[in-house]
Motif scaffolding. Structure first.
Motif, PDB file in Angstrom:
ATOM      1  N   THR A   1      29.422  35.694  36.445  1.00 28.80           N
ATOM      2  CA  THR A   1      28.564  34.767  36.077  1.00 28.80           C
ATOM      3  C   THR A   1      28.489  33.484  36.789  1.00 28.80           C
ATOM      4  N   LEU A   2      29.531  33.102  37.101  1.00 28.66           N
ATOM      5  CA  LEU A   2      29.718  31.738  37.627  1.00 28.66           C
ATOM      6  C   LEU A   2      29.415  31.852  39.270  1.00 28.66           C
ATOM      7  N   ALA A   3      29.864  32.933  39.778  1.00 22.78           N
ATOM      8  CA  ALA A   3      29.840  33.297  41.151  1.00 22.78           C
ATOM      9  C   ALA A   3      28.233  33.746  41.689  1.00 22.78           C
ATOM     10  N   ALA A   4      27.628  34.036  40.702  1.00 27.29           N
ATOM     11  CA  ALA A   4      26.288  34.604  41.078  1.00 27.29           C
ATOM     12  C   ALA A   4      25.144  33.744  40.568  1.00 27.29           C
ATOM     13  N   ALA A   5      25.414  32.727  40.139  1.00 27.85           N
ATOM     14  CA  ALA A   5      24.462  31.871  39.270  1.00 27.85           C
ATOM     15  C   ALA A   5      23.408  31.214  40.338  1.00 27.85           C
TER      16      ALA A   5
END
Length: 372
Positions: free
Chosen positions: A34-38
């Motif tokens: 979730t964090l990496a692809a935001a």
């Protein structure tokens, strides 16, 4: 690096998550993805790598022992997968896919170089840590230099190259090492130790570091060139020439002399313009007849075009031409220089000057008209 902007994509993030999810340490896979692809699409290459690094920082164990174990377990099984730098099958971090980890080791370990540097040594075998190691040279200079000194004989070519590439004073895209820009003496022993490395990959790094140094200390590099060229092998000669490429192009006298290009007494040059008027999009053509009262002499022939600027003044741009010998004291050559649209220059019409150099000495000039 712009062409590789989309390298850090959703697929790579998922594969990275798989690697750490099957590792020995606690890892929150869902939160990481979730964090990496935001909002990934709006980010440039380095911004994407940094975002993935921060995502790993928030989802890997905080303790350095567990973190180190997780990093080592995540690396590609091969210690030299460099030929696959842009290929990432998810079996282990390598190539650009390992970039976020190099940054994270620095982010977490800058206050503990005794722990972080050995970890960077392992990661650099899969992807260069030349950028990641530079903050340690700023914050812990002497300690980091002592560690690097122990790596100059390492069996891994990537570790040996890290010694020279990581300490380059003006590494492109890297943190500038201002202390070494001002005084490169602390890194010169590394370059000397690696100058005859069996890998061209390492030797070219040494040459590039010397070229960095030459921008601020030209006479120092000329002296190094003179010393290193004594009884030099073919490989070392190539290294030194590559290291001195900027100085040779600039006609730096001491550097030219180190390569045997001394001023030639009694040399004359007839420079003839074959196209005294050049239409933009066509070419400047000229001929040079060089004579000297010697049978043989090595000569490096360069030329500069003094281009007209927007304010009406001129600025020279030097171009390489010939590296030859005066056979029977004579050399005749012609040149065709295209003047056409390029992205790095805007042309202005008017009177331009052509200037010829032999072994760094200006020997002839001629004016031509550029019509746009």
């Amino acid at each position: 690096m712009e062409p590789f902007k989309n390298y850090f994509n959703q697929d790579l993030i998922e594969k990275t998550a798989d690697i750490f999810d099957r590792g020995p340490a606690r890892f929150d896979r869902k939160h990481f993805v979730t964090l990496a692809a935001a909002e990934l699409e709006g980010l440039e290459l380095k911004e994407r790598a940094t975002q993935i690094m921060h995502a790993l920082d928030q989802t890997l164990p905080a303790g350095f022992d567990e973190f180190e174990e997780a990093v080592l377990a995540s690396l590609h099984k091969s210690e030299d997968p460099s030929g696959e730098g842009l290929t990432f099958d998810g079996s282990g971090l390598m190539g650009f896919a390992a970039w976020p980890i190099t940054d994270l080791v620095t982010h977490r370990g800058l206050r503990a170089p005794e722990r972080a540097l050995p970890l960077l040594k392992e990661v650099t075998k899969r992807f260069t840590a030349e950028f990641a190691i530079r903050p340690f040279l700023v914050e812990h200079r002497d300690y980091t230099l002592s560690v690097l000194n122990g790596w100059v004989d390492d069996r891994s070519r990537h570790v040996r190259r890290l010694v020279s590439e990581g300490t380059r004073p003006r590494l492109p895209w890297g943190l500038r090492l201002s202390e070494f820009v001002a005084d490169p003496a602390p890194i010169l022993p590394f370059l000397k130790a690696l100058r005859d490395d069996k890998e061209d990959y390492v030797r070219r790094s040494v040459a590039n570091s010397l070229n960095d140094i030459a921008k601020d200390h030209p006479d120092m590099v000329a002296e190094i060139a003179h010393d290193w060229l004594k009884d030099a092998s073919i490989n070392r000669t190539r290294l030194v020439r590559h290291a001195c490429r900027t100085l040779l192009k600039a006609g730096h006298g001491k550097t030219l002399a180190a390569f045997g290009y001394e001023p030639v007494a009694g040399l004359t040059c007839d420079l003839s313009l074959l196209t005294p008027k050049v239409v933009f999009g066509e070419a400047l053509e000229f001929e040079a007849i060089i004579k000297a009262p010697v049978q043989k002499a090595p000569v490096m022939v360069d030329y500069a075009i003094h281009f007209v600027k927007a304010n009406g003044g001129t600025a020279p741009k030097v171009f390489k031409w010939k590296d030859a010998k005066l056979q029977g004291g004579h050399l005749c050559a012609t040149r065709r220089h295209a003047i056409k649209p390029i992205t790095t220059r805007r042309y202005y019409e008017g009177s331009h000057k052509l200037e010829l150099f032999v072994n760094g000495v200006s020997v002839a000039t001629a004016d031509f008209e550029l019509c746009i």
